[in-house]
Design an enzyme around this catalytic site. Structure first.
Site, PDB file in Angstrom:
ATOM      1  CE1 TYR A 120      10.075 -39.698  43.137  1.00  0.00           C
ATOM      2  CE2 TYR A 120       7.941 -40.705  43.530  1.00  0.00           C
ATOM      3  CZ  TYR A 120       8.721 -39.764  42.894  1.00  0.00           C
ATOM      4  OH  TYR A 120       8.135 -38.882  42.014  1.00  0.00           O
ATOM      5  CE1 TYR A 164       9.797 -43.290  38.078  1.00  0.00           C
ATOM      6  CE2 TYR A 164       9.792 -43.129  40.474  1.00  0.00           C
ATOM      7  CZ  TYR A 164      10.288 -43.689  39.313  1.00  0.00           C
ATOM      8  OH  TYR A 164      11.259 -44.648  39.385  1.00  0.00           O
TER       9      TYR A 164
END
Length: 261
Positions: free
Chosen positions: A157, A147
């Protein structure tokens, strides 16, 4: 379907948690293209979800796999050797982080979460690749999922961004190591998508809205988008491609600024 890109090929699919998993979408399309598949599941609880999916597409082989347990890995590949002798492609579809640390500040990451996240999300690719190499007699394709948070800071994240950065670097080093055996190693960098894993990320719905409004194609990706790219990377169409991070994000990664004020 007139062209079956994976006809006669055998593939190991890891990372299926339910019918929303990216790994499941990849498996479905690989099967449509003629591949024979072997599924893994992480635990008995997930077996109840994965087994019906395997039956749905006629997958006859399914095994438990705990990538933190060397014996579990050895048992899996011994079974594959016994049943198949060799196989052609591997999907590394697992990742892990403590959901309680997928919010707030990265600097507050615990040592335990750092270790577990890197082990399961990154080092497992090395372990599976090492074992797969011995059974890819005619070369093969290894694919993992990453990602954009590996390259740029994405709010919340946190440790997963660091784990994915390590994963992407590993793809390049593995591609170099395994190329002499005609084994290709690549990653798909998918845009944000609703899965069991992504639901643990704080404010994920906001991430989806921002991505759709910013990406050139003005939408979020689907599991099928990723599945199509995976079939290409498993197939002979990509026989000259290795060590690559292949973006499937509706173009989001090319944008420097969404709008000028």
């Amino acid at each position: 379907m007139t062209t079956r890109l994976l006809q006669g090929k055998k593939g190991l699919i890891t990372g299926i948690a339910n019918n929303m998993s990216i790994s499941w979408a990849i498996a479905q399309l690989a099967k449509k293209h003629g591949a024979e598949l072997w599924f893994t599941y992480q635990s008995e609880a997930l077996e109840k979800r994965v087994k019906p999916l395997a039956e749905e597409i006629g997958c006859n082989f399914i095994s438990e796999l705990d990538v933190t347990d060397q014996k579990s890995i050895s048992n899996l590949f011994n079974d594959i050797k016994e049943k198949w002798n060799s196989f052609d492609f591997l999907l590394h579809g697992m990742a892990f982080a403590n959901k309680n640390e997928l919010k707030g500040r990265y600097v507050d990451t615990s040592l335990e979460n750092f270790y577990n996240s890197l082990h399961i999300s990154c080092y497992s690719l090395l372990e599976l690749s090492r074992s797969a190499e011995t059974l890819m007699h005619d070369g093969g394709s290894i694919l993992t999922l990453t990602y954009y948070g590996a390259e740029k800071v994405i709010p919340n994240y946190n440790i997963m961004g660091v784990a994915k950065a390590a994963l992407e670097a590993s793809v390049k080093y593995l591609a170099n190591d395994m190329g002499e055996n005609n084994i290709r190693v690549n990653a798909i960098s998918a845009g944000p998508i609703k899965t069991l894993a992504s639901s643990a990320i704080s404010d994920f719905s906001t991430m989806l809205k921002f991505h759709a409004s910013t990406a050139p194609l003005k939408r979020n990706i689907t599991q099928e988008d990723v599945g199509g790219a995976a079939v290409y990377l498993f197939s002979e169409l990509s026989k000259g491609v290795t060590g690559e991070i292949h973006y499937v994000d509706c173009g989001y990664n090319i944008i420097g600024s969404s709008k000028l004020l």
